[in-house]
Motif scaffolding. Structure first.
Motif, PDB file in Angstrom:
ATOM      1  N   MET A  94       1.087  -0.701  -0.023  1.00 59.29           N
ATOM      2  CA  MET A  94      -0.045   0.035  -0.270  1.00 59.29           C
ATOM      3  C   MET A  94       1.049   1.143  -0.080  1.00 59.29           C
ATOM      4  SD  MET A  94      -2.660  -1.128   2.337  1.00 59.29           S
ATOM      5  CE  MET A  94      -3.716   0.474   2.296  1.00 59.29           C
ATOM      6  N   THR A  95       0.063   2.154  -0.615  1.00 59.03           N
ATOM      7  CA  THR A  95       1.430   3.350  -1.030  1.00 59.03           C
ATOM      8  C   THR A  95       0.535   4.076   0.475  1.00 59.03           C
ATOM      9  OG1 THR A  95       0.889   3.696  -3.201  1.00 59.03           O
ATOM     10  CG2 THR A  95       1.595   5.587  -2.464  1.00 59.03           C
ATOM     11  N   ILE A  96       1.574   5.295   1.636  1.00 62.46           N
ATOM     12  CA  ILE A  96       1.520   5.655   2.205  1.00 62.46           C
ATOM     13  C   ILE A  96       1.541   7.198   1.573  1.00 62.46           C
ATOM     14  CG2 ILE A  96       2.895   7.265   4.304  1.00 62.46           C
ATOM     15  CD1 ILE A  96       4.098   4.264   4.127  1.00 62.46           C
ATOM     16  N   ARG A  97      -0.102   7.581   2.000  1.00 58.27           N
ATOM     17  CA  ARG A  97      -0.213   9.361   1.862  1.00 58.27           C
ATOM     18  C   ARG A  97       0.004  10.006   2.272  1.00 58.27           C
ATOM     19  NH1 ARG A  97      -4.248   8.488  -2.528  1.00 58.27           N
ATOM     20  NH2 ARG A  97      -4.970  10.862  -1.496  1.00 58.27           N
ATOM     21  N   VAL A  98       0.579  11.588   2.196  1.00 58.67           N
ATOM     22  CA  VAL A  98       2.252  11.801   2.702  1.00 58.67           C
ATOM     23  C   VAL A  98       1.190  12.879   2.835  1.00 58.67           C
ATOM     24  CG1 VAL A  98       3.618  12.786   4.193  1.00 58.67           C
ATOM     25  CG2 VAL A  98       4.142  10.637   2.985  1.00 58.67           C
ATOM     26  N   LEU A  99       0.820  14.162   3.833  1.00 61.45           N
ATOM     27  CA  LEU A  99       0.228  15.747   3.623  1.00 61.45           C
ATOM     28  C   LEU A  99       1.636  16.401   4.211  1.00 61.45           C
ATOM     29  CD1 LEU A  99      -1.475  17.687   2.919  1.00 61.45           C
ATOM     30  CD2 LEU A  99      -2.136  17.183   5.453  1.00 61.45           C
ATOM     31  N   LEU A 100       2.018  17.654   3.912  1.00 64.71           N
ATOM     32  CA  LEU A 100       2.978  18.327   4.104  1.00 64.71           C
ATOM     33  C   LEU A 100       2.190  19.784   4.598  1.00 64.71           C
ATOM     34  CD1 LEU A 100       5.148  18.141   0.810  1.00 64.71           C
ATOM     35  CD2 LEU A 100       5.207  17.000   3.208  1.00 64.71           C
ATOM     36  N   ALA A 101       2.677  19.862   6.004  1.00 67.82           N
ATOM     37  CA  ALA A 101       2.417  21.170   6.603  1.00 67.82           C
ATOM     38  C   ALA A 101       3.617  22.278   6.921  1.00 67.82           C
ATOM     39  CB  ALA A 101       1.178  20.995   7.676  1.00 67.82           C
ATOM     40  N   ASP A 102       3.710  22.985   5.991  1.00 69.75           N
ATOM     41  CA  ASP A 102       4.952  24.364   7.402  1.00 69.75           C
ATOM     42  C   ASP A 102       4.629  25.182   5.721  1.00 69.75           C
ATOM     43  OD1 ASP A 102       7.466  25.000   7.098  1.00 69.75           O
ATOM     44  OD2 ASP A 102       8.241  23.564   7.888  1.00 69.75           O
ATOM     45  N   ASP A 103       4.637  26.819   6.232  1.00 70.78           N
ATOM     46  CA  ASP A 103       5.077  27.324   6.082  1.00 70.78           C
ATOM     47  C   ASP A 103       5.827  28.403   5.096  1.00 70.78           C
ATOM     48  OD1 ASP A 103       6.596  28.044   8.270  1.00 70.78           O
ATOM     49  OD2 ASP A 103       5.612  30.548   8.711  1.00 70.78           O
ATOM     50  N   GLN A 104       6.903  27.580   4.940  1.00 66.86           N
ATOM     51  CA  GLN A 104       7.696  27.745   4.066  1.00 66.86           C
ATOM     52  C   GLN A 104       8.026  27.020   2.749  1.00 66.86           C
ATOM     53  OE1 GLN A 104      11.949  28.140   5.414  1.00 66.86           O
ATOM     54  NE2 GLN A 104      11.139  27.729   7.686  1.00 66.86           N
ATOM     55  N   ALA A 105       7.101  27.170   1.429  1.00 70.88           N
ATOM     56  CA  ALA A 105       7.754  26.674   0.454  1.00 70.88           C
ATOM     57  C   ALA A 105       8.581  26.091  -0.577  1.00 70.88           C
ATOM     58  CB  ALA A 105       6.961  27.522  -0.951  1.00 70.88           C
ATOM     59  N   LEU A 106       9.991  26.437   0.225  1.00 69.75           N
ATOM     60  CA  LEU A 106      11.201  25.800  -0.371  1.00 69.75           C
ATOM     61  C   LEU A 106      11.123  24.103   0.568  1.00 69.75           C
ATOM     62  CD1 LEU A 106      13.778  26.213  -1.886  1.00 69.75           C
ATOM     63  CD2 LEU A 106      14.433  27.006  -0.421  1.00 69.75           C
ATOM     64  N   LEU A 107      10.690  24.545   2.104  1.00 69.14           N
ATOM     65  CA  LEU A 107      11.027  23.337   2.426  1.00 69.14           C
ATOM     66  C   LEU A 107      10.066  22.650   1.885  1.00 69.14           C
ATOM     67  CD1 LEU A 107      11.204  24.137   5.796  1.00 69.14           C
ATOM     68  CD2 LEU A 107      13.494  23.008   4.851  1.00 69.14           C
ATOM     69  N   ARG A 108       8.853  22.726   1.375  1.00 69.43           N
ATOM     70  CA  ARG A 108       7.947  21.695   1.294  1.00 69.43           C
ATOM     71  C   ARG A 108       8.390  21.316  -0.234  1.00 69.43           C
ATOM     72  NH1 ARG A 108       4.102  25.914   1.991  1.00 69.43           N
ATOM     73  NH2 ARG A 108       3.094  26.145   0.211  1.00 69.43           N
ATOM     74  N   SER A 109       8.222  22.251  -0.899  1.00 72.31           N
ATOM     75  CA  SER A 109       9.164  21.670  -2.191  1.00 72.31           C
ATOM     76  C   SER A 109      10.189  20.249  -2.155  1.00 72.31           C
ATOM     77  CB  SER A 109      10.298  22.270  -3.336  1.00 72.31           C
ATOM     78  OG  SER A 109       8.896  23.593  -3.553  1.00 72.31           O
ATOM     79  N   ALA A 110      11.118  20.452  -0.793  1.00 77.84           N
ATOM     80  CA  ALA A 110      12.146  19.704  -1.293  1.00 77.84           C
ATOM     81  C   ALA A 110      11.791  18.841  -0.520  1.00 77.84           C
ATOM     82  CB  ALA A 110      13.456  20.297   0.221  1.00 77.84           C
ATOM     83  N   PHE A 111      10.931  19.030   0.378  1.00 77.66           N
ATOM     84  CA  PHE A 111      10.235  17.331   0.939  1.00 77.66           C
ATOM     85  C   PHE A 111       9.162  16.506   0.801  1.00 77.66           C
ATOM     86  CE2 PHE A 111      10.312  19.844   5.542  1.00 77.66           C
ATOM     87  CZ  PHE A 111      11.013  19.419   6.417  1.00 77.66           C
ATOM     88  N   ARG A 112       8.471  17.884  -0.616  1.00 78.70           N
ATOM     89  CA  ARG A 112       7.724  16.682  -1.684  1.00 78.70           C
ATOM     90  C   ARG A 112       8.483  15.823  -2.370  1.00 78.70           C
ATOM     91  NH1 ARG A 112       2.891  16.132  -5.022  1.00 78.70           N
ATOM     92  NH2 ARG A 112       2.094  18.078  -3.644  1.00 78.70           N
ATOM     93  N   VAL A 113       9.621  16.378  -3.129  1.00 74.69           N
ATOM     94  CA  VAL A 113      10.800  15.600  -3.773  1.00 74.69           C
ATOM     95  C   VAL A 113      11.485  14.186  -3.499  1.00 74.69           C
ATOM     96  CG1 VAL A 113      13.481  15.537  -4.989  1.00 74.69           C
ATOM     97  CG2 VAL A 113      11.123  17.489  -5.377  1.00 74.69           C
ATOM     98  N   LEU A 114      11.506  14.611  -2.440  1.00 79.25           N
ATOM     99  CA  LEU A 114      12.164  12.987  -1.166  1.00 79.25           C
ATOM    100  C   LEU A 114      11.183  11.825  -1.088  1.00 79.25           C
ATOM    101  CD1 LEU A 114      14.073  12.032   0.467  1.00 79.25           C
ATOM    102  CD2 LEU A 114      13.609  13.511   2.507  1.00 79.25           C
TER     103      LEU A 114
END
Length: 228
Positions: A1-21
């Motif tokens: 099963m695929t783990i569905r992840v939600l990113l909650a952070d006010d810094q767009a750059l960090l969210r982008s980095a986490f998304r790629v990872l």
């Protein structure tokens, strides 16, 4: 099963980095991004997230309040929150665990640590890094959360009366940050037996997960940390 992840952070750059990872892994995917807490709660429902990587300091509804809202919502009982913080040892440690967070991870952690944290949380286990666990112990000591004299009865011991002797022993080990395998070796029982005791303790104490068991162990005085 695929783990569905939600990113909650006010810094767009960090969210982008986490998304790629996260999206680089075959067993997980990012299903949404939020820049503040209220949006995180809404998206957790809409996108059926399994794990929320939650920043504490966000504008509007902060991560702590958002975690409380998620934990209090029966329709989100399956959602696990991992707090992402710059400082693992701060005033938010105990508050966040009480709010229902499954654990903590420093923003400076290695990529593999973040991915492992997501998998651990999705599996229903608590994620408490050694630094955060020491901070938690120190915070309870500073707040007088444990009995001063080792012969004094724990102030909140009444809530533990429903537990068996073995369940209390396992709870002490959980509060020490040990895994089921480690506890099994220490108590000379099987990991399955440990898991059964942990699940029964959570049911009897009304704990959402292992992280809240840690809070209960210290709040009740069952565990008395030593000052090194």
């Amino acid at each position: 099963m695929t783990i569905r992840v939600l990113l909650a952070d006010d810094q767009a750059l960090l969210r982008s980095a986490f998304r790629v990872l996260v999206d680089s892994e075959s067993d997980m995917e990012v299903v949404g991004e939020a820049s503040e807490g209220a949006e995180a709660v809404r998206l957790a429902k809409e996108q059926r997230a399994d794990v929320v990587l939650m920043d504490i300091r966000m504008p509007g509804v902060d991560g702590l309040a958002a975690t409380r809202l998620i934990s209090a919502d029966p329709t989100l009982a399956h959602v696990r929150v991992v707090i992402l913080t710059t400082f693992e040892v701060d005033d938010y440690v105990v508050q966040s665990l009480r709010a229902g967070a499954s654990g903590f991870l420093g923003k400076g952690s290695e990529p593999e640590e973040l991915l492992s944290a997501i998998r651990v949380a999705a599996g229903g286990d608590a994620l408490l890094s050694p630094t955060a666990t020491k901070g938690l112990i120190a915070r309870f000591l500073a707040q007088g959360g444990a009995a001063d004299d080792e012969h004094d009865p724990p102030a909140g011991s009444a809530r533990l009366e429903a537990l068996t002797v073995r369940e209390r022993e396992v709870l002490v080990q959980v509060a020490g940050g040990h895994s089921n395998d480690e506890i099994a070796e220490r108590l000379e029982v099987s990991p399955l037996t440990v898991k059964t005791h942990v699940n029964r303790a959570m049911a009897k104490l009304g704990a959402r997960d292992r992280a809240q068991l840690v809070v209960i162990a210290y709040e009740s005085g069952l565990v008395r940390p030593r000052v090194e």
